[in-house]
Motif scaffolding. Structure first.
Motif, PDB file in Angstrom:
ATOM      1  N   ASP A 373      -8.570  12.243   6.711  1.00 24.89           N
ATOM      2  CA  ASP A 373      -9.776  11.679   7.145  1.00 24.89           C
ATOM      3  C   ASP A 373      -9.488  10.438   8.247  1.00 24.89           C
ATOM      4  O   ASP A 373      -8.992   9.553   7.486  1.00 24.89           O
ATOM      5  N   ASP A 374      -9.640  10.490   9.676  1.00 28.62           N
ATOM      6  CA  ASP A 374      -9.296   9.435  10.474  1.00 28.62           C
ATOM      7  C   ASP A 374     -10.094   8.285  10.451  1.00 28.62           C
ATOM      8  O   ASP A 374      -9.877   7.366  10.838  1.00 28.62           O
ATOM      9  N   ARG A 375     -11.405   8.625   9.865  1.00 28.26           N
ATOM     10  CA  ARG A 375     -12.251   7.587   9.795  1.00 28.26           C
ATOM     11  C   ARG A 375     -12.188   6.465   8.574  1.00 28.26           C
ATOM     12  O   ARG A 375     -12.665   5.386   8.956  1.00 28.26           O
ATOM     13  N   GLN A 376     -11.591   7.000   7.590  1.00 27.67           N
ATOM     14  CA  GLN A 376     -11.412   6.152   6.345  1.00 27.67           C
ATOM     15  C   GLN A 376     -10.054   6.352   5.598  1.00 27.67           C
ATOM     16  O   GLN A 376      -9.669   7.596   5.813  1.00 27.67           O
ATOM     17  N   SER A 377      -9.269   5.472   5.243  1.00 30.15           N
ATOM     18  CA  SER A 377      -8.038   5.406   4.508  1.00 30.15           C
ATOM     19  C   SER A 377      -8.296   6.035   3.392  1.00 30.15           C
ATOM     20  O   SER A 377      -9.375   5.982   2.594  1.00 30.15           O
ATOM     21  N   PRO A 378      -7.137   6.945   2.659  1.00 36.07           N
ATOM     22  CA  PRO A 378      -7.194   7.312   1.429  1.00 36.07           C
ATOM     23  C   PRO A 378      -7.500   6.272   0.627  1.00 36.07           C
ATOM     24  O   PRO A 378      -8.356   6.638  -0.507  1.00 36.07           O
ATOM     25  N   ALA A 379      -6.838   5.036   0.711  1.00 38.18           N
ATOM     26  CA  ALA A 379      -7.042   4.031  -0.511  1.00 38.18           C
ATOM     27  C   ALA A 379      -8.518   3.607  -0.447  1.00 38.18           C
ATOM     28  O   ALA A 379      -9.040   3.383  -1.454  1.00 38.18           O
ATOM     29  N   LYS A 380      -8.968   3.346   0.720  1.00 34.02           N
ATOM     30  CA  LYS A 380     -10.286   3.136   0.845  1.00 34.02           C
ATOM     31  C   LYS A 380     -11.448   4.097   0.294  1.00 34.02           C
ATOM     32  O   LYS A 380     -12.358   3.779  -0.509  1.00 34.02           O
ATOM     33  N   ARG A 381     -11.103   5.290   0.378  1.00 31.96           N
ATOM     34  CA  ARG A 381     -11.935   6.283  -0.220  1.00 31.96           C
ATOM     35  C   ARG A 381     -11.873   6.328  -1.629  1.00 31.96           C
ATOM     36  O   ARG A 381     -12.747   6.589  -2.366  1.00 31.96           O
ATOM     37  N   ALA A 382     -10.681   6.219  -2.096  1.00 31.08           N
ATOM     38  CA  ALA A 382     -10.441   6.115  -3.623  1.00 31.08           C
ATOM     39  C   ALA A 382     -11.311   4.860  -4.141  1.00 31.08           C
ATOM     40  O   ALA A 382     -11.861   5.299  -5.409  1.00 31.08           O
ATOM     41  N   ALA A 383     -11.052   3.882  -3.680  1.00 31.83           N
ATOM     42  CA  ALA A 383     -11.695   2.540  -4.173  1.00 31.83           C
ATOM     43  C   ALA A 383     -13.449   2.795  -3.882  1.00 31.83           C
ATOM     44  O   ALA A 383     -13.860   2.231  -4.981  1.00 31.83           O
ATOM     45  N   THR A 384     -13.519   3.359  -3.008  1.00 32.94           N
ATOM     46  CA  THR A 384     -15.348   3.684  -3.010  1.00 32.94           C
ATOM     47  C   THR A 384     -15.696   4.553  -4.247  1.00 32.94           C
ATOM     48  O   THR A 384     -16.682   4.323  -5.054  1.00 32.94           O
ATOM     49  N   ALA A 385     -14.788   5.646  -4.491  1.00 31.67           N
ATOM     50  CA  ALA A 385     -15.103   6.762  -5.646  1.00 31.67           C
ATOM     51  C   ALA A 385     -14.878   5.909  -6.994  1.00 31.67           C
ATOM     52  O   ALA A 385     -15.913   6.058  -7.619  1.00 31.67           O
ATOM     53  N   ILE A 386     -14.187   4.923  -6.953  1.00 32.21           N
ATOM     54  CA  ILE A 386     -14.050   4.399  -8.350  1.00 32.21           C
ATOM     55  C   ILE A 386     -15.058   3.365  -8.409  1.00 32.21           C
ATOM     56  O   ILE A 386     -15.864   3.344  -9.580  1.00 32.21           O
ATOM     57  N   ALA A 387     -15.428   2.701  -7.675  1.00 31.87           N
ATOM     58  CA  ALA A 387     -16.496   1.721  -7.481  1.00 31.87           C
ATOM     59  C   ALA A 387     -17.914   2.486  -7.777  1.00 31.87           C
ATOM     60  O   ALA A 387     -18.710   2.059  -8.719  1.00 31.87           O
ATOM     61  N   GLU A 388     -18.048   3.577  -7.226  1.00 29.88           N
ATOM     62  CA  GLU A 388     -19.538   4.425  -7.428  1.00 29.88           C
ATOM     63  C   GLU A 388     -19.318   5.007  -8.908  1.00 29.88           C
ATOM     64  O   GLU A 388     -20.512   4.949  -9.540  1.00 29.88           O
ATOM     65  N   PHE A 389     -18.148   5.548  -9.229  1.00 28.66           N
ATOM     66  CA  PHE A 389     -18.121   5.897 -10.671  1.00 28.66           C
ATOM     67  C   PHE A 389     -18.464   5.030 -11.557  1.00 28.66           C
ATOM     68  O   PHE A 389     -18.973   5.043 -12.579  1.00 28.66           O
ATOM     69  N   MET A 390     -17.880   3.676 -11.561  1.00 32.75           N
ATOM     70  CA  MET A 390     -18.119   2.494 -12.733  1.00 32.75           C
ATOM     71  C   MET A 390     -19.029   1.904 -12.312  1.00 32.75           C
ATOM     72  O   MET A 390     -19.577   0.873 -13.152  1.00 32.75           O
TER      73      MET A 390
END
Length: 394
Positions: A373-390
């Protein structure tokens, strides 16, 4: 899924509890991204060696506060017991987990790149900490879809292939995972290729796995080194999976097999056109997959990092696998498969340039394995997923 109180900040720990460093780059890039994405959380790091701690620090953003680091070193008795057992059982990792249970209970979640950590779920009924998993690699071996994955509370995935196979295996369900891409690509994207040899001869990377059944090293390894020692058309990088030369006796729990690993004849290391690396940081940071023109291997997930740029690949069927149509060997469709070494020379000569059929197979598999995904880095996508899950404010 929030497990912290409304007053105290949630503590998210990134746990690294393996003997070697090959798992670090898969989750360490997420640490700084989570600090930025969820500044109210306490993001911390837990390692079991100084080497791990130093490796993790290399991925951290120096503009951000340094996370707290915790050490869970194995004790000398577990090290001695593991050594006496031929290092067949990961007693060091299990001992570190068991002795650190009290520390882990102070965390709301642990982010981990391996499945040994499910020991905490098997031996405790506590809801704390949540376990968040990101697999270290995007390969095809069946062990990557093992039943232990069911014990994780949340799973981050590199792409559709891993998701589909985990869903088919019943180890994840539709609402406990998210595809986020592959942080390891992001971590090394800006680094230029490394030239390993003084001349411009094609470079072959021989990258055998360590599994005693699946690895080509036990049957073909010395013959392959001997072949390249006696020719002048190719340079060779011999960079096996880092675990192959960490132990003399290799064990496969999955295949219930033990094998002693033979040593490398010193004469090979003396040759200018052969580069041997049995476990440095270059073995895990994509230096060699970037430097090679041709891949030679068996079942390592590094083939998927190699085909980020489609190139010729040759696969060694050293264990008589009936691989056609078998998802565990999907990567063997990326190039010719040979069952013995009598045709190695002819195959090396014929494999370049890469045929259209193999190029298409590699490109399709890469797109299926990695969500880019050129719009968001994998690390940012993972961080967003973790924050939303928690349920951490972003």
């Amino acid at each position: 899924m929030k497990s912290g109180s409304s007053i105290d900040p949630q503590r998210i720990g990134f746990l690294f509890n393996h003997d070697e460093l090959h798992q670090v780059a898969h989750t360490a890039p997420i640490i700084s991204a989570l600090q930025r994405q969820a500044p109210s959380a306490r993001v911390e790091v837990i390692t079991s060696s100084d080497r791990q701690a130093e490796a993790v620090r290399q991925f951290l953003d120096p503009a951000l506060p340094m996370p707290a680091f915790w050490s869970i070193r194995p004790n000398r008795w577990s090290r001695l017991a593991e050594k006496m057992m031929g290092q067949m059982v990961p007693l060091n990792r299990l001992s570190s987990l068991k002795r650190s249970t009290e520390l882990f209970r102070h965390f709301d979640a642990l982010v981990v790149p391996e499945t040994t950590t499910t020991f905490l779920k098997k031996n405790s009924k506590s809801e704390r900490p949540k376990l968040i998993f990101f697999p270290h690699g995007a390969g095809d071996r069946s062990i990557g879809f093992s039943p232990e994955i069911r014990l994780f509370d949340y799973v981050l995935l590199p792409g559709e292939k891993t998701r589909d196979r985990m869903l088919d295996a019943g180890v994840i369900h539709p609402d406990n995972h998210r595809i986020v891409g592959y942080p390891k690509f992001e971590a090394f994207a800006a680094r230029p290729p490394v030239k390993m040899f003084d001349d411009d001869k094609p470079v072959v990377l021989y990258n055998p796995h360590f599994d005693p059944l699946l690895s080509s090293w036990f049957r073909f390894g010395e013959q392959i080194l001997d072949y390249f020692a006696g020719q002048n058309d190719f340079n060779l990088i011999f960079a096996p999976h880092v675990m192959l030369f960490q132990r003399k006796l290799l064990a496969s729990v999955e295949h219930r097999m033990l094998r002693f690993r033979q040593q490398i004849d010193p004469r090979f290391a003396a040759l200018d056109h052969i580069h041997i690396d049995t476990g440095s940081s270059r073995s895990v940071d994509m230096t060699y997959t970037g430097a090679a023109d041709i891949y030679l291997g068996d079942v390592s997930s590094q083939i998927y990092e190699f085909i980020q740029k489609p190139r010729p690949a040759i696969f060694l069927n050293s264990h008589g696998a009936e691989w056609q149509g078998n998802a565990n060997y999907e990567h063997w469709t990326f190039g010719p498969v040979i069952d013995d070494l009598s045709g190695l020379g002819a195959t090396l000569d014929a494999v370049s340039p890469l045929s259209d059929a193999y190029r298409q197979a590699q490109s399709r598999a890469f797109a299926y394995s990695f969500d880019m995904d050129d719009r968001q880095s994998p690390a940012k996508r993972a961080a967003t997923a973790i924050a939303e899950f928690m349920e951490i404010p972003q």
